[in-house]
Design a protein around this motif. Structure first.
Motif, short mmCIF file in Angstrom:
data_model
loop_
_atom_site.label_atom_id
_atom_site.label_comp_id
_atom_site.label_asym_id
_atom_site.label_seq_id
_atom_site.Cartn_x
_atom_site.Cartn_y
_atom_site.Cartn_z
N GLN A 93 5.39 -7.53 -10.38
CA GLN A 93 6.22 -6.48 -10.99
C GLN A 93 7.57 -6.38 -10.28
O GLN A 93 8.61 -6.26 -10.90
CB GLN A 93 5.48 -5.14 -10.92
CG GLN A 93 4.27 -5.10 -11.86
CD GLN A 93 3.23 -4.05 -11.44
OE1 GLN A 93 3.53 -3.19 -10.62
NE2 GLN A 93 2.04 -4.14 -12.01
N ILE A 130 -2.43 -7.09 -4.72
CA ILE A 130 -1.14 -7.02 -4.04
C ILE A 130 -0.15 -7.96 -4.73
O ILE A 130 1.00 -7.60 -4.96
CB ILE A 130 -1.30 -7.40 -2.54
CG1 ILE A 130 -2.25 -6.39 -1.87
CG2 ILE A 130 0.05 -7.42 -1.83
CD1 ILE A 130 -2.73 -6.80 -0.49
N LYS A 150 -0.15 -8.76 -7.83
CA LYS A 150 0.28 -8.15 -9.09
C LYS A 150 1.45 -7.19 -8.85
O LYS A 150 2.38 -7.12 -9.65
CB LYS A 150 -0.88 -7.41 -9.76
CG LYS A 150 -1.79 -8.35 -10.54
CD LYS A 150 -2.85 -7.60 -11.32
CE LYS A 150 -3.76 -8.57 -12.05
NZ LYS A 150 -4.89 -7.88 -12.69
N SER A 151 1.38 -6.47 -7.74
CA SER A 151 2.51 -5.60 -7.39
C SER A 151 3.76 -6.44 -7.14
O SER A 151 4.87 -6.06 -7.53
CB SER A 151 2.19 -4.77 -6.13
OG SER A 151 1.17 -3.84 -6.41
N ALA A 202 -2.13 -1.64 -9.35
CA ALA A 202 -2.18 -3.01 -8.81
C ALA A 202 -2.64 -2.89 -7.36
O ALA A 202 -3.81 -2.60 -7.10
CB ALA A 202 -0.83 -3.68 -8.94
N SER A 203 -1.76 -3.04 -6.41
CA SER A 203 -2.16 -2.93 -5.01
C SER A 203 -2.47 -1.48 -4.65
O SER A 203 -1.68 -0.59 -4.93
CB SER A 203 -1.06 -3.45 -4.10
OG SER A 203 -1.39 -3.14 -2.76
N PRO A 204 -3.63 -1.24 -4.03
CA PRO A 204 -3.96 0.13 -3.60
C PRO A 204 -3.26 0.52 -2.29
O PRO A 204 -3.41 1.64 -1.83
CB PRO A 204 -5.48 0.06 -3.40
CG PRO A 204 -5.74 -1.36 -3.03
CD PRO A 204 -4.70 -2.19 -3.74
#
Lengths: 357, 245, 183
Positions: free
Chosen positions: A267, A261, A263-264, C60-62
């Motif tokens: 970005q 999460i 990492k999202s 990245a986040s699922p």
């Protein structure tokens, strides 16, 4: 070998089988039920044995017996069940037996909930049961990594004669991703299990699997010997991922699915001109202390922030590692609530605003 | 000179730590003799309990594992499933087997685990200093039943052999006593038969041995043997409780 | 390109299967994919939903919090997930079971009478495949051929005879969505 789409729990079970695990003892609890179900189906096909035990307490003691008999053996559970296994884990660590234990963490305390959480960090990394000991704790963030770590986990367990815990969460267990079962990149020289109780035929000393040392002097020596082993593990086995840290002004510490999460978030933050780094401990014990130490000395890093699905557990190890060189903040959700990217980003902005002001 | 008495091969030469008059030593010897006579020592793995027999791994001259309190049947299950051609036995007291380890013994029995259990029932906790056991008799004084066991407050003695004999996975259960030579000989036959049951692959076998604890009973060894015969046997009738032929 | 998809409905509508087929098909096409189900008591008789990500980049986040597309198969799903569609995203509504209109103006909304179309095909259970067909036609996230190949793998040889029906359902969903006029 080509990739297959698998649920995390099933992939972990298959990885264990491919690593030579032939014995599994477990007890039902959500959200890890696919592991025992997969084992019950697959183990007879490969000449292994599955038992649904009468309790987690019994399951972990079956693991003790089987490990003591020299087998590669695994059990899995989720938080309340892992609490029940703590007695056995302490004995297994004391008797220096290798095994792999999977914890698909759910929210607590008590019966808690069944949604993903990371609130068993203390229990996993600080002992859990009684006495001086550690588990090696591996925290995968993808299903591929879970598979790789389960396979390596059996080697680590055998090499050091110590229980290894795979610390996942409900999300990792339930989700599906493509995965490849591949041989380990590093081959280890594993010592033969000359200590296993396989029958005293006279060609070696009598083998006794035991954690009782009634003479305090002898017990201290035994524990010190185990701790020498832990020093070796700290030297050899630390795994950590550093992501986008080079130009970061703040570093987030997160593990497992929470790290994904983050990492999202990284970005997203980039699009807003904010440079956020991530240190993702893959081994929670041994903790990647020196990685934090190194980044804490960098001029451009203004602060650290731990993000966890708990009220703040790993953050204590981050603080110990950063050792006052930079401020350490915390953001977490618990009880099965998963932190939302926007909320994490807002928290990061708040910290940056505060630190840089 | 002819040797008429010798230590069984299946006992180490380590002196027992048991109190004077304690019957653990006798039962250890009976188990060791049975293992010797069946010539299975090299493929026998024992599991020691928590309780007075906690050091059993130092006395039985075979590979041993020391289990957590009450968990010996689970540990034995793990060993037996990995090594099905070995002989696996547990040696457990009444606190270990009939209190904290009740779930483990019941489920090992109902799974029909092909293991042998030696169950020492002396109606008291020995190692911790004479507390009430699940098998303590009504009226019996212990440190935790100082006015005698009152069933209204502390419940009734539990008859494990009879209880377990109701389970289909069980192949052989017998209750024996060691209060005199005749009964010691019978106990020996039962223990040997239990191992033979395992060797024949018939399933779960257990021998409950009525035993004494002179120290915590506050008696001389001779008084204790008499007390066992007079008080324990009426509550815990001897004999075969189940046998699958 | 990253497709962030939420599929929701009640248990028994084949919600989880729709998501798995998408993830499987994405994998067959060499993309990065993840499938994350809701789990727990709500699965038993209540609403079920799953998140699927199909991306050229590693996932990245699922978790999908801002969806490029939402497929709502029943009314509670629409109520719960309409707000999760990102601006300019796609909302597919099973109008056979949902009589309500979407309230958002900043997204594309298509109404697919999926159960009626499935009934015309003789099997109401393929309503999920109808909506999936609509989704594929709108987004091109993966090819229908990859979905069918995935379905073959999931169903196994014993249910091979169901493939033509499912193929037809995908096709009818695609046709229907082309006729769809927004609002």
């Amino acid at each position: 070998m080509s990739k297959v789409l698998m649920k995390g729990n099933e992939a972990i079970a298959e990885a264990a089988i491919q690593a030579g695990c032939r014995y599994f003892f477990g007890y039902p609890i959500t959200p890890q039920n696919e592991i025992p179900a997969y084992m019950a189906k697959r183990l007879p096909e490969v000449g292994g044995c599955f038992i649904q035990a009468e309790s987690e307490v019994s399951a972990i003691n079956m693991v003790y017996g089987a490990a003591g008999a020299g087998a590669r053996v695994m059990t899995s559970s989720s938080s309340p069940g892992i609490s029940l296994k703590q007695e056995g884990l302490s004995y297994i660590a004391g008797a220096e037996l290798p095994c792999v234990v999977v914890n698909m963490v759910r929210g607590g305390p008590g019966l808690g909930g069944i949604q993903p959480a990371q609130s068993d960090y203390f229990q996993a990394t600080k002992g859990g049961g009684h006495g001086d000991y550690h588990l090696v704790v591996l925290a995968p963030s993808t299903i591929q990594e879970a598979v790789d770590l389960v396979m390596e986990g059996f080697d680590i367990a055998d090499q050091y004669r110590n229980p290894v815990m795979i610390l996942g969460d409900g999300m990792l267990g339930q989700m599906m991703e493509p995965v490849e079962f591949r041989p380990l990149s590093s081959k280890r020289e594993l010592p033969p299990k000359t200590w296993a109780t396989t029958g005293y035929t006279g060609d070696r000393p009598r083998n006794i699997i035991n954690s009782l040392y009634i003479d305090p002097q002898v017990l201290e020596e035994h524990v010190k010997k185990i701790y020498q082993k832990y020093e070796e593990i700290k030297k050899n086995e630390v795994k950590v991922e550093c992501y986008n840290c080079e130009d970061a002004e703040i570093i987030v510490a997160a593990y497992g699915t929470t790290a994904r999460i983050v990492k999202s978030v990284i970005q997203k933050a980039k699009q807003e001109g904010i440079n956020v780094g991530l240190i993702r401990p893959i081994t929670l014990w041994p903790f990647p202390t020196s990685t934090f130490e190194e980044w804490a000395q960098r001029e451009h890093i203004k602060a650290f922030m731990a993000v966890e699905m708990s009220m703040g557990q790993m953050v204590e190890d981050v603080r110990l590692s950063v050792n006052g060189k930079k401020p350490v903040f915390f953001y977490g959700r618990t009880g099965g609530m998963v932190p939302e990217p926007n909320a994490i980003l807002a928290e990061i902005k708040k910290v940056i605003g505060g630190v840089l002001r | 000179m002819t040797k008429v008495f010798t230590r069984p091969k299946s006992l180490t030469d380590k002196p027992f730590h048991y109190c004077p008059g304690c019957t653990h030593g006798i039962v250890h010897r009976l188990v060791a003799e049975a293992i010797d006579e069946l010539d299975i020592r090299e493929r026998t793995i024992g599991v020691a309990p928590v309780g007075c027999a906690v050091f059993a791994y130092e006395y039985f001259n075979c590979d041993m594992q020391e289990a957590a309190h009450g968990r010996a049947p689970a540990v034995a299950t793990g060993i037996k499933r990995v090594l099905p051609d070995r002989v696996v036995f547990t040696y457990q007291g009444d606190g270990d087997l009939a209190a904290i380890g009740t779930a483990e013994i019941v489920h090992a029995a109902t799974r029909g685990e092909n293991i042998t259990v030696i169950f020492i029932n002396n109606a008291i906790y020995g190692m911790t200093g004479g507390q009430m056991a699940p098998t303590t008799l009504i009226g019996q004084v212990t440190t935790t039943t100082p006015y005698g066991r009152d069933p209204g407050k502390a419940g009734y003695p539990i008859r494990m052999s009879e209880m377990l004999a109701t389970l289909e996975g069980v192949a052989y259960i017998e209750r024996v006593s060691i209060h005199d030579i005749k009964h010691i000989n019978q106990a020996k036959r039962a223990i040997k038969k239990a191992f033979e049951t395992q060797l024949a692959g018939k399933g779960f076998s257990m021998v409950e041995v009525l035993s004494t604890c002179p120290t915590n009973w506050g008696m001389t060894p001779v008084e204790a043997l008499k007390w066992l015969e007079r008080n324990m046997i009426p509550c815990y009738p001897l004999g075969v409780k189940k046998e699958v032929k | 390109m990253t497709h962030q998809i939420i599929i929701a409905g009640f248990g028994g509508q084949g919600i989880m299967l729709m998501g798995q087929l998408l993830a499987y098909a994405g994998m067959l096409e060499g993309k990065n994919v993840s499938w994350l189900p809701s789990y727990g008591p709500e699965m038993r008789g209540g609403t079920a939903n799953c998140n699927v990500i199909i991306s050229d980049e590693p996932v990245a986040s699922p978790i999908v919090t801002e969806a490029t597309a939402v497929m709502a198969m029943n009314r509670p799903s629409l109520d719960k997930f309409e707000g999760a569609v990102m601006r300019g995203g796609l909302l597919l509504i099973n109008s056979s079971l949902i009589d309500k209109k979407a309230s958002r103006e900043d997204i594309e909304v298509c109404y697919i009478p999926a159960n009626e179309i499935a009934d015309q095909l003789g099997n109401s259970r393929v309503a999920n495949m109808v909506v999936l067909g609509s989704f594929l036609a709108k987004t091109g996230a993966v090819s229908p051929a990859s979905v069918i190949e995935s379905l073959k793998k999931v169903l196994g040889p014993s249910k091979e005879h169901l493939i033509p029906l499912n193929e037809e359902a995908l096709k009818r969903g695609a046709e229907r969505v082309r006729e769809c006029v927004n609002r």
